[in-house]
Design an enzyme around this catalytic site. Structure first.
Site, PDB file in Angstrom:
ATOM      1  N   ARG A   1      81.834  54.456  -4.827  1.00 50.80           N
ATOM      2  CA  ARG A   1      81.357  55.363  -3.930  1.00 50.80           C
ATOM      3  C   ARG A   1      80.501  56.576  -4.447  1.00 50.80           C
ATOM      4  O   ARG A   1      81.187  57.482  -4.939  1.00 50.80           O
ATOM      5  CB  ARG A   1      82.651  56.105  -3.215  1.00 50.80           C
ATOM      6  CG  ARG A   1      83.256  55.101  -2.372  1.00 50.80           C
ATOM      7  CD  ARG A   1      84.447  55.569  -1.441  1.00 50.80           C
ATOM      8  NE  ARG A   1      84.919  54.771  -0.177  1.00 50.80           N
ATOM      9  CZ  ARG A   1      86.110  54.395  -0.367  1.00 50.80           C
ATOM     10  NH1 ARG A   1      86.962  54.399  -1.313  1.00 50.80           N
ATOM     11  NH2 ARG A   1      86.513  53.848   0.734  1.00 50.80           N
TER      12      ARG A   1
ATOM     13  N   ARG B   1      77.714  51.326  -4.637  1.00 47.42           N
ATOM     14  CA  ARG B   1      77.247  51.403  -3.232  1.00 47.42           C
ATOM     15  C   ARG B   1      76.249  52.580  -3.063  1.00 47.42           C
ATOM     16  O   ARG B   1      76.475  53.766  -3.753  1.00 47.42           O
ATOM     17  CB  ARG B   1      78.416  51.648  -2.336  1.00 47.42           C
ATOM     18  CG  ARG B   1      77.879  51.900  -0.910  1.00 47.42           C
ATOM     19  CD  ARG B   1      79.134  52.233   0.028  1.00 47.42           C
ATOM     20  NE  ARG B   1      79.768  53.318  -0.223  1.00 47.42           N
ATOM     21  CZ  ARG B   1      80.766  53.657   0.681  1.00 47.42           C
ATOM     22  NH1 ARG B   1      81.288  52.877   1.589  1.00 47.42           N
ATOM     23  NH2 ARG B   1      81.480  55.002   0.349  1.00 47.42           N
TER      24      ARG B   1
ATOM     25  N   GLU C   1      80.297  46.774   8.415  1.00 49.83           N
ATOM     26  CA  GLU C   1      81.159  47.954   8.747  1.00 49.83           C
ATOM     27  C   GLU C   1      81.076  48.191  10.253  1.00 49.83           C
ATOM     28  O   GLU C   1      81.921  49.172  11.079  1.00 49.83           O
ATOM     29  CB  GLU C   1      80.798  49.048   8.086  1.00 49.83           C
ATOM     30  CG  GLU C   1      80.898  49.225   6.612  1.00 49.83           C
ATOM     31  CD  GLU C   1      80.558  50.443   5.836  1.00 49.83           C
ATOM     32  OE1 GLU C   1      81.681  51.148   5.542  1.00 49.83           O
ATOM     33  OE2 GLU C   1      79.440  50.672   5.499  1.00 49.83           O
TER      34      GLU C   1
ATOM     35  N   ASN D   1      87.479  49.947   6.936  1.00 47.19           N
ATOM     36  CA  ASN D   1      87.846  51.564   7.536  1.00 47.19           C
ATOM     37  C   ASN D   1      86.950  51.743   8.584  1.00 47.19           C
ATOM     38  O   ASN D   1      87.330  52.181   9.461  1.00 47.19           O
ATOM     39  CB  ASN D   1      87.564  52.508   6.242  1.00 47.19           C
ATOM     40  CG  ASN D   1      88.287  52.163   5.234  1.00 47.19           C
ATOM     41  OD1 ASN D   1      89.395  51.460   5.090  1.00 47.19           O
ATOM     42  ND2 ASN D   1      87.965  52.658   3.821  1.00 47.19           N
ATOM     43  N   ASP D   2      85.572  51.550   8.312  1.00 44.35           N
ATOM     44  CA  ASP D   2      84.567  51.690   9.458  1.00 44.35           C
ATOM     45  C   ASP D   2      84.634  50.637  10.355  1.00 44.35           C
ATOM     46  O   ASP D   2      84.466  50.968  11.701  1.00 44.35           O
ATOM     47  CB  ASP D   2      83.219  51.947   8.929  1.00 44.35           C
ATOM     48  CG  ASP D   2      82.906  53.434   8.306  1.00 44.35           C
ATOM     49  OD1 ASP D   2      83.321  54.250   9.009  1.00 44.35           O
ATOM     50  OD2 ASP D   2      82.375  53.496   7.097  1.00 44.35           O
TER      51      ASP D   2
ATOM     52  N   ARG E   1      88.225  57.450  13.174  1.00 40.34           N
ATOM     53  CA  ARG E   1      89.306  57.371  12.037  1.00 40.34           C
ATOM     54  C   ARG E   1      89.726  58.936  11.360  1.00 40.34           C
ATOM     55  O   ARG E   1      90.744  58.924  10.794  1.00 40.34           O
ATOM     56  CB  ARG E   1      88.698  56.484  10.746  1.00 40.34           C
ATOM     57  CG  ARG E   1      87.335  57.343  10.150  1.00 40.34           C
ATOM     58  CD  ARG E   1      86.677  56.274   9.171  1.00 40.34           C
ATOM     59  NE  ARG E   1      87.064  56.396   7.565  1.00 40.34           N
ATOM     60  CZ  ARG E   1      86.385  55.819   6.665  1.00 40.34           C
ATOM     61  NH1 ARG E   1      85.306  55.267   6.849  1.00 40.34           N
ATOM     62  NH2 ARG E   1      86.684  56.101   5.560  1.00 40.34           N
TER      63      ARG E   1
ATOM     64  N   CYS F   1      86.436  45.548   1.024  1.00 34.48           N
ATOM     65  CA  CYS F   1      86.756  46.603   0.262  1.00 34.48           C
ATOM     66  C   CYS F   1      87.211  48.147   1.125  1.00 34.48           C
ATOM     67  O   CYS F   1      87.168  49.181   0.585  1.00 34.48           O
ATOM     68  CB  CYS F   1      85.264  47.162  -0.372  1.00 34.48           C
ATOM     69  SG  CYS F   1      83.984  47.620   0.576  1.00 34.48           S
TER      70      CYS F   1
HETATM   71  C1  PEP Z   1      84.699  51.311   4.641  1.00 38.88           C
HETATM   72  O1  PEP Z   1      84.186  51.775   5.684  1.00 38.88           O
HETATM   73  O2  PEP Z   1      85.706  50.346   5.099  1.00 38.88           O
HETATM   74  C2  PEP Z   1      84.211  51.389   3.504  1.00 38.88           C
HETATM   75  C3  PEP Z   1      84.887  50.967   2.430  1.00 38.88           C
HETATM   76  O3  PEP Z   1      83.556  52.731   3.189  1.00 38.88           O
HETATM   77  P1  PEP Z   1      84.158  54.328   3.368  1.00 38.88           P
HETATM   78  O4  PEP Z   1      85.518  54.254   3.551  1.00 38.88           O
HETATM   79  O5  PEP Z   1      83.505  54.927   2.118  1.00 38.88           O
HETATM   80  O6  PEP Z   1      83.588  54.640   4.765  1.00 38.88           O
HETATM   81 MG    MG Z   2      82.493  52.955   5.286  1.00 42.31          MG
END
Ligand code: PEP
Ligand code: MG
Length: 585
Positions: A297, A333, A432, A455-456, A466, A503
């Protein structure tokens, strides 16, 4: 015992250190005409203190770093002497009867917006300088907004209303036993970083406390269970001391698995890679046997300073990481700024929906100058290892193509300048948003790999912010809709013959392993702390059983049923294996 949100597992027992509110609180009141002179005095005193601080830093840096760093401070000093800047501030105080701090903030905003609108790199740089030095001046007018922690090196549990990722990177994990925040959610970047540092974290205790926590209160927090005890009795302290010991012992035992290959008993492989935010995490990743880095990141590299990092600075970081990995993959990334990741020195536009806004690849494709600097640094570092580039928040093939074109342009430039670099890097699109899932077959034609950012993806699939702890219970990675999204990507990539990794945080959730194996995912990239618990579970999970299980899961109708079935699957595997599941709670 207070039940809140578990942000990062682990048990902490220690005295609280409560952070004061550090946000800029600008005085709203107009000042009286009589106080004008006093306000000017405050301004001049602030300028004087800022200058002496800058001189001091300049002096300290003079011998240790290059000229470029030192010249930034010269630019800052020049701004504080600049009559145009100072006149603007004085004018606001004098004509509008505003306090010095308010006038400084308005003057910064005025010049930054003006310079940013110009299509001139030099002026844009000046805007950053103004912001940087203006913030320093504000600090002297309003008091420091940075975290100032106790200096006696005694470990403590940090208690704060909220912690931003850029504040978290400055914490020393050896003195911070644990963190308690009033608000926040487990999928925020602050929580992700706490997990990366292995600091137990409990979030969202606001409204649940009988009285506010004060510095010195004894606290026990269990970041796995999401519980907090304030001033516990001796019996509770004894119980948690024992639990903590068992927890640390279980962690210690997992170290035996470092060299064991991540292969299921029936021979299926899964690469277990690390998510990192800084090269500091690489040692920990390697000591847990990470198969490279599946997500670097890079935005934290941008947060950890008072201006955008130069090409040279980024090149050094990426090169060091590639070399440290000794040939294992390093997936970089590109900048994913916006949402909950803000830069102190760059004003993002006010947005109603920042997570749906000007962020990630959208920002990079708009600020091509900054994007190209990053791509050039990556291409140069690629000479030193196995580097891959990954683009965040992709929603269309146009974005992937535009990023690819800029990557090619950066390469041509470097070659023309005779600067060593390596082209032909594997590129990947992060999946995402639902749009990317739906067109993952089209995206697969454009890139060498896909990486699912759960996550997104969970937040956008379920329309659940989130960061919002009020609807935290609706943020459900095991929702059937999410599972269908995952399957869709895995199938599209499989048909196109390109690899898929995961990821997001779900990759490090032990419960989900049978899903990945069953769907044929090749790489899981996760927080460093999750690697060994995930490997332990994988070593007793049969791939054939996972494929059958996935079929069953897709016939289920709710997250509760899916989670219950997964838990049963793990319990059966643990019984067959004769082991207790270290990662399961
Ligand atoms: C995600 O969104 O899953 C991701 C890996 O990116 P971030 O958590 O940094 O938004
Ligand atoms: Mg993300």
């Amino acid at each position: 015992m207070i039940h809140a949100i578990g942000g990062s597992e682990g048990i902490a027992i220690g005295k609280a250190f409560v952070l004061p509110n550090w946000e800029w609180e600008l005085p709203e009141q107009k000042i009286e005409a009589l106080d004008l002179a006093h306000e000017f005095e405050r301004l001049y005193e602030g300028v004087k203190q800022s200058k002496s601080e800058i001189h001091q830093m300049k002096h300290e840096l003079d011998e240790t770093v290059g000229r470029e760093e030192v010249s930034i401070f010269d630019a800052h000093l020049a701004i504080l002497d600049d009559p145009v800047f100072m006149n603007e501030i004085q004018g606001i105080i004098q004509r509008q009867y505003k306090a010095a701090a308010v006038a400084v903030k308005e003057a910064i905003d005025h010049f930054v917006t003006m310079f940013d609108l110009l299509d001139d790199e030099y002026m844009k740089e000046r805007a950053l300088d103004i912001k940087d030095v203006g913030n320093r001046l504000l600090k002297h007018l309003l008091g420091a907004p940075e975290i100032s922690l106790p200096s006696d090196n005694q470990p403590f549990v940090l208690v704060a209303r909220e912690l931003t990722p850029s504040q978290l990177i400055h914490l020393k994990p050896d003195v911070v036993l644990g963190i308690v925040t009033m608000i926040g959610s487990a999928s925020s970047h602050s929580a992700i970083m706490a997990r990366a540092f292995g600091i137990p974290l409990v979030m969202g205790v606001e409204g649940k406390l009988e009285r506010p926590i004060v510095t010195g209160d004894l606290l026990i927090l269990d970041g796995g269970a999401g519980t907090l005890a304030v001033m516990p009795n001796a019996e509770t302290v004894g119980r948690y001391t024992e639990l903590r010991r068992q927890h640390l012992e279980a962690k210690e035992r997992l170290q035996d698995l470092v060299k064991v290959p991540a292969v299921t008993p029936d021979g299926s492989r899964l690469a277990l890679a690390a998510n990192i935010s800084s090269t500091k995490e690489l040692d920990a990743a390697l000591s847990r046997g990470a198969a490279g880095v599946g997500l670097f990141r890079t935005e934290f590299l941008y947060m950890d300073r008072s201006r955008f990092p130069t090409e040279e600075e980024q090149f050094e970081v990426y090169r060091a990481a590639a070399e440290r990995l000794g040939g294992a993959a390093l997936t970089i990334r590109t900048l994913d700024i916006g949402g909950d990741k803000q830069l102190d020195y760059y004003d993002m536009p006010e947005e109603n929906n920042p997570f749906l806004g000007y962020r990630a690849i959208r920002f990079s494709l708009d600020r091509r100058d900054l994007f190209k600097t990053q791509l050039r640094a990556i291409l140069r570092a690629a000479v030193f290892g196995d580097i891959r580039v990954m683009y965040p928040l992709i929603t269309s093939i146009e974005e992937v193509r535009a990023a690819g074109a800029l990557l090619a342009e950066a390469q041509r430039e470097l070659e023309a300048e005779g600067i060593p670099c390596k082209g032909g890097l594997p590129t990947g699109a992060m999946i995402e948003v639902p749009a990317a899932v739906v067109i993952s077959d089209l995206l697969a034609d454009e890139v060498s790999f896909l990486s699912i950012g759960t996550n997104d993806l969970v937040q956008f699939t379920l329309a659940v912010d989130r960061m919002n702890d009020q609807i935290n219970h609706l943020y459900e990675p095991y929702h059937p809709a999410v599972l269908r999204m995952l399957r869709s990507v895995a199938e599209a990539a499989g048909r196109k013959g390109i690899p898929v990794s995961v990821c997001g945080e779900m990759a490090g959730d032990v419960r989900a392993i049978p899903i990945w194996i069953g769907l044929g995912i090749q790489t899981l990239s996760m927080s460093v702390q999750a690697i060994l618990p995930v490997k332990a579970a994988m070593l007793r999970t049969n791939a054939i059983a996972c494929r059958q299980l996935v079929e069953e899961l897709f016939a289920l109708r709710s997250a509760a049923e899916i989670k219950e079935r997964l838990e049963r699957f793990h319990a059966e595997a643990a019984i067959q294996d004769g082991s207790v599941h270290p990662g399961m709670r």
